[in-house]
Design a protein around this motif. Structure first.
Motif, mmCIF file in Angstrom:
data_model
loop_
_atom_site.group_PDB
_atom_site.id
_atom_site.type_symbol
_atom_site.label_atom_id
_atom_site.label_comp_id
_atom_site.label_asym_id
_atom_site.label_seq_id
_atom_site.Cartn_x
_atom_site.Cartn_y
_atom_site.Cartn_z
ATOM 1 N N ALA A 7 0.828 -1.205 0.000
ATOM 2 C CA ALA A 7 0.000 0.000 0.000
ATOM 3 C C ALA A 7 0.866 1.261 0.000
ATOM 4 N N LYS A 103 -1.429 5.493 8.877
ATOM 5 C CA LYS A 103 -2.544 4.656 8.440
ATOM 6 C C LYS A 103 -3.769 5.054 9.244
ATOM 7 N N THR A 107 -6.235 3.292 5.441
ATOM 8 C CA THR A 107 -5.632 3.972 4.291
ATOM 9 C C THR A 107 -4.362 4.689 4.712
ATOM 10 N N ARG A 109 -1.698 7.538 4.318
ATOM 11 C CA ARG A 109 -1.649 8.906 3.790
ATOM 12 C C ARG A 109 -0.327 9.551 4.203
#
Length: 121
Positions: A7, A103, A107, A109
């Protein structure tokens, strides 16, 4: 395979791919992001990054493109990572780029992006 590393690698690729897409790039950032660009200009918060970037992409700066080379990822905590990169600018400059990523709700960022010019001697 580590899904968090995968990710984070995707965020790095997206940051490169979206460098002239204001909405796309700022979507990779936390609300309170700190960003220090190649020339030492410090921006604070997604809104300020969005404002400055929107102006920049309407100037010749839109033609200054970069490639990000990910060197390594270090997890400071399960939800905080440090990514070390080399930024290759199409005008021949090179920078040491650091991302601090967090996180949030699954998600990753960018919370901090700092680029330091590398001087070749």
């Amino acid at each position: 395979m580590n899904p968090d590393i995968d990710a984070i690698e995707q965020v790095v690729r997206d940051a490169e791919d979206l460098q002239n897409d204001v909405a796309g790039f700022t979507g990779l950032l936390t609300d309170e992001v700190a960003l220090v660009n190649f020339t030492g200009i410090r921006l604070r918060g997604r809104d300020q990054v969005r404002e400055v970037m929107a102006k920049a992409v309407r100037t010749p700066l839109k033609d200054v493109l970069t490639k990000n080379e990910l060197l390594d990822v270090t997890f400071l905590r399960p939800d905080v990572a440090l990514a070390s990169l080399i930024k290759h600018v199409n005008d021949g400059r090179t920078g040491a780029l650091t991302f601090v990523l967090v996180k949030d709700d699954g998600t990753w960022r960018i919370a901090l992006a700092q680029t330091t010019p590398v001087v070749m001697s």
